[in-house]
Design an enzyme around this catalytic site. Structure first.
Site, PDB file in Angstrom:
ATOM      1  N   ARG A  87       6.276  40.707  50.478  1.00 14.08           N
ATOM      2  CA  ARG A  87       5.436  40.533  51.668  1.00 14.08           C
ATOM      3  C   ARG A  87       3.974  40.453  51.225  1.00 14.08           C
ATOM      4  NH1 ARG A  87       5.132  38.696  56.781  1.00 14.08           N
ATOM      5  NH2 ARG A  87       4.729  40.267  58.404  1.00 14.08           N
ATOM      6  N   THR A 360       9.553  30.785  60.129  1.00 16.77           N
ATOM      7  CA  THR A 360       9.804  31.132  58.740  1.00 16.77           C
ATOM      8  C   THR A 360      10.960  30.268  58.243  1.00 16.77           C
ATOM      9  OG1 THR A 360      11.206  32.904  59.576  1.00 16.77           O
ATOM     10  CG2 THR A 360       8.956  33.469  59.059  1.00 16.77           C
ATOM     11  N   ASN A 380       4.134  32.603  58.355  1.00 17.07           N
ATOM     12  CA  ASN A 380       3.890  32.987  59.743  1.00 17.07           C
ATOM     13  C   ASN A 380       3.936  31.772  60.658  1.00 17.07           C
ATOM     14  OD1 ASN A 380       3.646  35.038  61.654  1.00 17.07           O
ATOM     15  ND2 ASN A 380       1.433  34.877  61.721  1.00 17.07           N
ATOM     16  N   GLU A 399      -0.544  35.640  57.946  1.00 15.34           N
ATOM     17  CA  GLU A 399       0.229  36.860  58.178  1.00 15.34           C
ATOM     18  C   GLU A 399      -0.629  38.030  58.650  1.00 15.34           C
ATOM     19  OE1 GLU A 399       3.320  36.879  58.312  1.00 15.34           O
ATOM     20  OE2 GLU A 399       4.159  35.403  56.912  1.00 15.34           O
ATOM     21  N   GLY A 451      12.595  33.113  62.741  1.00  9.12           N
ATOM     22  CA  GLY A 451      12.549  33.316  64.184  1.00  9.12           C
ATOM     23  C   GLY A 451      11.670  34.443  64.659  1.00  9.12           C
ATOM     24  N   GLY A 452      10.804  35.004  63.790  1.00  9.98           N
ATOM     25  CA  GLY A 452       9.898  36.048  64.232  1.00  9.98           C
ATOM     26  C   GLY A 452      10.613  37.247  64.807  1.00  9.98           C
TER      27      GLY A 452
END
Length: 555
Positions: A87, A360, A380, A399, A451-452
């Site tokens: 991340r 994503t 993002n 992000e 898909g967040g």
């Protein structure tokens, strides 16, 4: 596009699949993975090749300017599971009031331009995967992506759709417009050729120098100079200090000897999935009709999403993971579900929701020995911050918007903020990315999707198809609906419910929000150890390709 290949039963021993399978959202990435496996690489080498190829073919979804989560299975008599956290990290100069101007949050600052960009993690992940787990040199696994960047990739309908959503922001940055739009600053025509020579050069430096080829030397200097000249706050130390983190995956026992292996914080997805499945095990969801099953699923999602405000970067905040996965706690949550009526979210203790970009990407790969990777990658929003660092071809993420950007308690979308996920120097923002395995003595499966904030609900619906014994092709194709505690509504794809089902759900107290388009792009694998079969499937909503590689085509 869906391609599912079933191998003949009895062809392999239970300890190894004997063949390899790849499922990615873009055919070029699938080919890169298959090529790497055919050259003698393992699943980890293939994951490097696929990730780099997606950085070229899907600049709207992931890239060297972004990051992601990698869930790993190392084959053996007793498999070893690992989780590689790549991340992005906030720059060291970041602080809670970074996006406050004149006493108010300026939402554009965390969405567009270099101030929205966290320090990328994907390049470090590729080097670490190759160096610690792969069989091939990093340069070999990056070769397909370098070739794609130099020779060009065909613009497809998904590229055009995503670019149209971000057209204004992309036009605002000269380098992004030059690389990703046509000569008139418009979305390129379908089937036109997208070449990225600067990105090819950056990949070649990584191939030659590994991690140092990105995080130090000429590339790093160009990155910092370009970001800061446009108003960012990066430093050479930010890049030099970046490291991936190996974390312990979520491991949660399910019924029938199965085990969930999922993403730990700073992902919120693994805990949400474990909680949801644990609650459903207390409910008769298998015997329920469609409306009743939807009721159960929505109610467990409501409760699981409510707990997400307690999560953040575990290197900075204490995560009550043991409590959240405690069996008695989850049974108590399940016992509070009314069998017939919706539970108003306002009647549950408050907890702020999470906003994330949806676009994503995800892939899954397993090799003939049983090594496997499920990875979800992101920059993002589509095309990230719409800012490309001159001379590098690297399109940066946005992000930083995944943090709670408003220290006074609401972010740019009017949603309440979580202090556990506040902007902070060197922190990693909370994410819903949820690469997931489920394994037993008899079976191994891999799930995941972009898909967040909808990712955990999408993965849950696919897992339920698996647990219900449905064909593998159904897992990524299942109609989708979503509830995340707040707003208190069921979002659903067009046609997900019939008119009578919608009416019955509304009669139970639910507010329904039909969406105008489908969402998600799931990629799945299924190894039936008992039957000696291997399958892979790609979401029919996308352009993905899933294939199985025969033994004779591998070194």
């Amino acid at each position: 596009m869906l391609a599912t290949l079933l191998l003949l039963a009895g062809a392999v021993q239970a300890a190894q699949p004997g063949r390899a399978a790849v499922a990615t959202p873009h055919p070029s990435a699938t080919v890169a993975g298959l090529e790497t496996l055919a050259q003698g690489g393992n699943a980890f080498d293939a994951a490097v090749a696929i990730s780099a190829a997606l950085a070229v073919a899907e600049p709207y979804g992931s890239g060297l300017g972004g990051g992601g989560f990698f869930l790993l299975r190392q084959a053996g008599e007793k498999p070893v599971y690992r989780f590689l956290d790549a991340r992005e990290r906030a720059p060291l100069a970041a602080h809670p009031r970074l996006y406050v101007r004149d006493g108010k949050v300026d939402p554009a600052l965390s969405l567009d331009g270099p101030l929205a960009a966290a320090i990328p993690g994907l390049p470090a992940a590729l080097a670490d995967l190759a160096g610690h787990y792969g069989r091939l040199p990093l340069a070999d696994s990056l070769t397909p992506a370098i070739r794609l960047a130099r020779d060009g990739i065909s613009v497809d309908r998904i590229y055009r759709e995503r670019a149209s959503w971000r057209l204004s922001s992309m036009r605002d940055d000269r380098e992004t417009a030059r690389l990703f739009l046509d000569d008139k600053g418009e979305v390129p025509e379908e089937f036109s050729l997208l070449r990225q020579p600067e990105l090819a050069n950056t990949l070649e430096r990584m191939a030659r120098y590994g991690k140092a080829g990105f995080y130090s030397g000429p590339t790093a200097e160009k990155m910092v100079e370009g970001v800061n000249a446009a108003g960012g706050i990066w430093s050479l130390r930010d890049l030099a200090d970046y490291k991936t983190v190996e974390r312990q995956p979520i491991r949660f026992p399910l019924a029938d000897g199965r085990e969930l292996i999922g993403a730990p914080p700073p992902s919120a997805g693994g805990i949400a999935l474990a909680q949801s499945l644990a609650m459903l095990q207390e409910l008769p969801w298998r015997k329920a009709d469609r409306v009743q099953r939807t009721h159960y699923v929505v109610e467990v999602l409501r409760r699981a999403y409510r707990d997400r405000s307690l999560l953040g970067d575990p290197d900075f905040v204490a995560i009550p993971q043991t409590k959240l996965l405690d069996t008695d706690y989850l049974k108590k949550l399940a016992s509070g579900i009314d069998v017939r009526r919706a539970t108003p979210s306002s009647s549950l203790p408050p907890s702020p929701p999470l906003h994330e970009g949806e676009h994503t990407t995800h892939f899954a790969v397993i090799d003939k020995d049983g090594n496997a990777v499920a990875a979800t990658l992101s920059i993002n929003l589509p095309f990230g911050a719409a800012f490309t660092v001159p001379g590098t071809g690297v399109l940066l993420n946005d992000e930083m918007d995944d943090f709670a950007t408003n220290p006074e308690g609401a972010n740019a979308y009017g949603l309440a903020a979580s202090q556990a996920n506040a902007v902070g120097s060197g922190k990693r923002p909370l994410s819903s990315m949820s690469p997931t395995f489920i394994e037993s003595d008899q079976e191994f499966t891999a799930f995941g999707t972009p898909g967040g904030s909808r990712i955990p609900s999408m993965v849950l619906l696919s897992v339920l198809e698996y647990l219900d014994g449905q064909p593998v092709s159904r897992w990524p194709a299942v109609a989708r609906y979503h509830h995340q505690y707040l707003p208190d509504q069921i979002e659903h794809e067009p046609g997900a419910f019939s008119s009578s089902e919608s009416a019955e759900l509304q009669a139970r107290g639910y507010s329904l929000k039909p969406l105008t388009r489908n969402y998600g792009n799931q990629q799945v694998l299924f190894w039936n150890k008992a039957k000696g079969s291997l399958e892979a499937a790609s979401d029919p909503r996308g352009l993905g390709l899933s294939e199985v590689l025969e033994v004779e085509k591998m070194k």
